[in-house]
Design an enzyme around this catalytic site. Structure first.
Site, PDB file in Angstrom:
ATOM      1  N   TYR A 100       0.813  -1.253  -0.050  1.00 50.02           N
ATOM      2  CA  TYR A 100      -0.112   0.026  -0.029  1.00 50.02           C
ATOM      3  C   TYR A 100       0.946   1.367  -0.159  1.00 50.02           C
ATOM      4  CZ  TYR A 100       0.380  -0.857   5.137  1.00 50.02           C
ATOM      5  OH  TYR A 100       0.965  -1.226   6.258  1.00 50.02           O
ATOM      6  N   ASP A 176      19.359 -11.534   3.071  1.00 44.36           N
ATOM      7  CA  ASP A 176      18.131 -11.973   2.894  1.00 44.36           C
ATOM      8  C   ASP A 176      18.397 -13.415   2.552  1.00 44.36           C
ATOM      9  OD1 ASP A 176      15.655 -12.691   1.293  1.00 44.36           O
ATOM     10  OD2 ASP A 176      15.289 -10.501   1.552  1.00 44.36           O
ATOM     11  N   ASN A 213      11.022 -17.253  12.065  1.00 46.31           N
ATOM     12  CA  ASN A 213      11.967 -15.790  12.294  1.00 46.31           C
ATOM     13  C   ASN A 213      11.860 -15.361  13.810  1.00 46.31           C
ATOM     14  OD1 ASN A 213      12.803 -15.694   9.933  1.00 46.31           O
ATOM     15  ND2 ASN A 213      11.132 -14.357   8.918  1.00 46.31           N
ATOM     16  N   THR A 234      10.670  -2.318  12.749  1.00 47.13           N
ATOM     17  CA  THR A 234       9.288  -1.698  12.214  1.00 47.13           C
ATOM     18  C   THR A 234       8.628  -2.999  11.345  1.00 47.13           C
ATOM     19  OG1 THR A 234      10.166  -1.203  10.023  1.00 47.13           O
ATOM     20  CG2 THR A 234       9.816   0.668  11.673  1.00 47.13           C
ATOM     21  N   ARG A 236       7.927  -7.043  12.640  1.00 43.57           N
ATOM     22  CA  ARG A 236       7.113  -7.689  13.586  1.00 43.57           C
ATOM     23  C   ARG A 236       7.721  -8.060  15.083  1.00 43.57           C
ATOM     24  NH1 ARG A 236       3.263  -6.016  11.274  1.00 43.57           N
ATOM     25  NH2 ARG A 236       1.894  -7.111  10.088  1.00 43.57           N
ATOM     26  N   ASP A 260       8.913   0.172  16.662  1.00 44.26           N
ATOM     27  CA  ASP A 260       7.455   0.302  16.304  1.00 44.26           C
ATOM     28  C   ASP A 260       6.567  -0.953  16.554  1.00 44.26           C
ATOM     29  OD1 ASP A 260       5.507   2.024  15.163  1.00 44.26           O
ATOM     30  OD2 ASP A 260       5.468   0.619  13.471  1.00 44.26           O
ATOM     31  N   GLU A 265       1.223  -7.947  21.090  1.00 48.81           N
ATOM     32  CA  GLU A 265       0.498  -6.616  21.015  1.00 48.81           C
ATOM     33  C   GLU A 265      -1.080  -6.966  21.181  1.00 48.81           C
ATOM     34  OE1 GLU A 265       1.148  -5.042  17.007  1.00 48.81           O
ATOM     35  OE2 GLU A 265       3.240  -4.272  17.454  1.00 48.81           O
ATOM     36  N   HIS A 297       3.120   0.913  16.798  1.00 52.20           N
ATOM     37  CA  HIS A 297       3.117   0.248  15.320  1.00 52.20           C
ATOM     38  C   HIS A 297       2.274   1.328  14.419  1.00 52.20           C
ATOM     39  CE1 HIS A 297       2.367  -3.853  13.521  1.00 52.20           C
ATOM     40  NE2 HIS A 297       2.325  -3.165  12.555  1.00 52.20           N
TER      41      HIS A 297
HETATM   42  P1  NAD Z   1       8.334  -8.532   1.790  1.00 55.57           P
HETATM   43  O1  NAD Z   1       7.586  -9.970   1.646  1.00 55.57           O
HETATM   44  O2  NAD Z   1       8.291  -7.835   0.300  1.00 55.57           O
HETATM   45  O3  NAD Z   1       9.877  -8.785   2.029  1.00 55.57           O
HETATM   46  C1  NAD Z   1      10.351  -9.596   3.093  1.00 55.57           C
HETATM   47  C2  NAD Z   1      11.619 -10.092   2.664  1.00 55.57           C
HETATM   48  O4  NAD Z   1      12.403 -10.863   4.015  1.00 55.57           O
HETATM   49  C3  NAD Z   1      11.876 -11.063   1.640  1.00 55.57           C
HETATM   50  O5  NAD Z   1      12.478 -10.870   0.750  1.00 55.57           O
HETATM   51  C4  NAD Z   1      12.123 -12.502   2.399  1.00 55.57           C
HETATM   52  O6  NAD Z   1      13.185 -13.217   1.563  1.00 55.57           O
HETATM   53  C5  NAD Z   1      12.885 -11.806   3.311  1.00 55.57           C
HETATM   54  N1  NAD Z   1      13.133 -12.652   4.798  1.00 55.57           N
HETATM   55  C6  NAD Z   1      12.327 -13.754   5.229  1.00 55.57           C
HETATM   56  N2  NAD Z   1      12.671 -14.186   6.200  1.00 55.57           N
HETATM   57  C7  NAD Z   1      14.360 -13.604   6.466  1.00 55.57           C
HETATM   58  C8  NAD Z   1      15.399 -14.271   7.330  1.00 55.57           C
HETATM   59  N3  NAD Z   1      15.191 -14.687   8.467  1.00 55.57           N
HETATM   60  N4  NAD Z   1      16.340 -13.442   7.117  1.00 55.57           N
HETATM   61  C9  NAD Z   1      16.644 -12.625   5.976  1.00 55.57           C
HETATM   62  N5  NAD Z   1      15.564 -12.319   5.215  1.00 55.57           N
HETATM   63  C10 NAD Z   1      14.414 -12.563   5.577  1.00 55.57           C
HETATM   64  O7  NAD Z   1       7.719  -7.780   2.945  1.00 55.57           O
HETATM   65  P2  NAD Z   1       7.559  -6.428   3.191  1.00 55.57           P
HETATM   66  O8  NAD Z   1       6.287  -5.701   2.515  1.00 55.57           O
HETATM   67  O9  NAD Z   1       9.014  -5.625   2.848  1.00 55.57           O
HETATM   68  O10 NAD Z   1       7.209  -6.215   4.625  1.00 55.57           O
HETATM   69  C11 NAD Z   1       8.531  -6.464   5.682  1.00 55.57           C
HETATM   70  C12 NAD Z   1       7.681  -6.430   7.100  1.00 55.57           C
HETATM   71  O11 NAD Z   1       7.092  -5.315   7.418  1.00 55.57           O
HETATM   72  C13 NAD Z   1       6.648  -7.445   7.308  1.00 55.57           C
HETATM   73  O12 NAD Z   1       6.975  -8.328   8.559  1.00 55.57           O
HETATM   74  C14 NAD Z   1       5.511  -6.767   7.589  1.00 55.57           C
HETATM   75  O13 NAD Z   1       4.518  -7.290   8.602  1.00 55.57           O
HETATM   76  C15 NAD Z   1       6.190  -5.408   8.142  1.00 55.57           C
HETATM   77  N6  NAD Z   1       5.109  -4.243   8.251  1.00 55.57           N
HETATM   78  C16 NAD Z   1       5.140  -3.368   9.127  1.00 55.57           C
HETATM   79  C17 NAD Z   1       4.307  -2.147   9.062  1.00 55.57           C
HETATM   80  C18 NAD Z   1       4.266  -1.190  10.257  1.00 55.57           C
HETATM   81  O14 NAD Z   1       3.315  -0.617  10.351  1.00 55.57           O
HETATM   82  N7  NAD Z   1       5.187  -1.271  10.987  1.00 55.57           N
HETATM   83  C19 NAD Z   1       3.410  -1.838   8.004  1.00 55.57           C
HETATM   84  C20 NAD Z   1       3.619  -2.868   6.890  1.00 55.57           C
HETATM   85  C21 NAD Z   1       4.398  -4.029   6.980  1.00 55.57           C
HETATM   86  C1  COI Z   2       1.079  -4.285   8.168  1.00 56.94           C
HETATM   87  O1  COI Z   2       0.544  -3.557   7.110  1.00 56.94           O
HETATM   88  O2  COI Z   2       1.228  -5.347   7.931  1.00 56.94           O
HETATM   89  C2  COI Z   2       1.293  -3.519   9.314  1.00 56.94           C
HETATM   90  O3  COI Z   2       2.062  -3.918  10.234  1.00 56.94           O
HETATM   91  C3  COI Z   2       0.279  -2.266   9.558  1.00 56.94           C
HETATM   92  C4  COI Z   2      -0.770  -2.353  10.662  1.00 56.94           C
HETATM   93  C5  COI Z   2      -1.538  -1.099  10.789  1.00 56.94           C
HETATM   94  C6  COI Z   2      -1.362  -4.074  10.870  1.00 56.94           C
END
Ligand code: NAD
Ligand code: COI
Length: 331
Positions: A100, A176, A213, A234, A236, A260, A265, A297
């Site tokens: 998004y 990665d 993980n 940021t 999980r 974050d 949670e 978060h």
């Molecule tokens: P993505 O799937 O595009 O990328 C994740 C990457 O991590 C992949 O390339 C995968 O191969 C790699 N990976 C998995 N396990 C690994 C490990 N043990 N060591 C090294 N690399 C590893 O995901 P994304 O969209 O970039 O999201 C990343 C994280 O951000 C997720 O945990 C998602 O839930 C989180 N997130 C947090 C927020 C927030 O508001 N804080 C918002 C959106 C997403």
């Molecule tokens: C996600 O998009 O995965 C997030 O961590 C954002 C949160 C509002 C659930």
């Protein structure tokens, strides 16, 4: 068609209303989290939009089936809290929104890293706890251009973070499990997580909260990190052993953290109308440390992200209810 969105914040309402009018779809909303206790509000609706980090569990999916609801569209990325086997068993199709606004989260990770490195927490603590407003030797920071940043996970968000840290002049390394075969981004892969944590001044996490993980960052990892290093999470909360993190921060094993996402949670965390005071011991403990910036978060939370979370999630529901194919079906 009638759709209902759960866990809606006030800033989402105009986007939901606009989307409903533009698509000729009746969109209702509720500020509560989707649980077995609140599911009755979805009676008579064709699909549910959800946004939470507490579990969507087997009981919930069984109850959805009993109510005849077949579609759940998340407004967010992470699927770690969804029992997808139970969803499948009960005939519920689940979608997420994988991208998004990856830049929103990456920019927040950079924001945390800059704040921790420039000792903003120490300045706030002196002002707010002691009522003093003056220089301190504790406030000396470090320039990003003199540091090595280690990005773990070079997916959608990690790649944005690499560009941003490199833009500030940092040397960027990354690890990665499934590295990109080809990338023009300004960084080098290292071969192991150990190498990354031993070399990096800033360790920035962007991998998913998969079971494998869990607690990848633990006592041993913190011992391997430089004493001057900072951890940014940021991604999980489950990736980091919080007790080990608190210990590492207090004993000087690492120098600081920008957090974050935390383990355990609660629904309250994402209840934007909550007035409850913090009782979680880890949150209370971390909030006392001047070398920590702790946020609820909120890395995702920008205008761009909110518009896309709603548009893409409701778009997925509309397609599924109409029997059309969707791109973001979770398996
Ligand atoms: P993505 O799937 O595009 O990328 C994740 C990457 O991590 C992949 O390339 C995968 O191969 C790699 N990976 C998995 N396990 C690994 C490990 N043990 N060591 C090294 N690399 C590893 O995901 P994304 O969209 O970039 O999201 C990343 C994280 O951000 C997720 O945990 C998602 O839930 C989180 N997130 C947090 C927020 C927030 O508001 N804080 C918002 C959106 C997403
Ligand atoms: C996600 O998009 O995965 C997030 O961590 C954002 C949160 C509002 C659930």
């Amino acid at each position: 068609m009638k759709l209902i969105a759960y866990n809606v914040r006030d800033d989402e309402i105009p986007f939901l209303t606009k989307w409903g009018l533009e698509h000729g779809v009746d969109v209702d909303y509720d500020t509560e989290t989707l649980t077995i206790d609140t599911l009755s509000k979805a009676e008579g609706f064709d699909g549910i939009s959800g946004l939470q980090t507490i579990p969507y569990d087997a009981d919930l999916f069984a109850a959805m089936k009993d109510m005849g609801i077949k579609f759940l569209a998340l407004r967010n990325v992470g699927l770690d809290n969804v029992d997808l086997n139970a969803a499948k068993k009960n005939g519920i199709s689940v979608t997420n929104v994988p991208a998004y606004s990856p830049a929103s989260i990456a920019e927040f990770a950079v924001t945390l890293a800059l704040n921790v490195n420039r000792k903003v927490g120490y300045m706030y603590q002196q002002l707010h706890d002691k009522g003093e407003f003056h220089f301190s030797a504790d406030f000396m920071g470090r320039l990003m251009r003199n540091l090595t940043v280690g990005v773990v996970g070079t997916g959608r968000i990690g790649r944005e973070a690499i560009s941003m840290f490199a833009g500030l002049g940092a040397k960027v390394i990354a690890y990665d499990k499934f590295p990109m075969s080809d990338s023009e981004l300004p960084f080098n892969y290292v071969d192991s997580m150990d190498e990354l944590v031993e070399q990096a001044d800033v360790v920035d996490l962007h991998m998913p909260g998969l079971p494998e993980n869990d607690h990848l960052f633990n006592d041993d990892t913190f011992k391997r990190m430089k004493n001057s290093a900072v951890l940014i999470n940021t991604a999980r909360g489950s990736i980091v052993d919080t007790k080990a993190l608190i210990n590492a921060l207090k004993t000087g094993e690492i120098a600081g953290a920008g957090i974050d996402t935390l383990e355990n949670e609660t629904a309250e965390l994402q209840d934007s109308r909550s007035t409850a005071k913090v009782t979680d011991e880890d949150v209370l403990e971390l909030s006392k440390l001047p070398n920590v910036i702790l946020t609820p978060h909120s890395a995702f939370h920008t205008d761009e992200a909110v518009a896309n979370m709603i548009g893409l999630s409701l778009g997925n529901l509309e397609k599924m209810v109409n029997g059309e194919a969707v791109d973001n079906l979770a398996k």
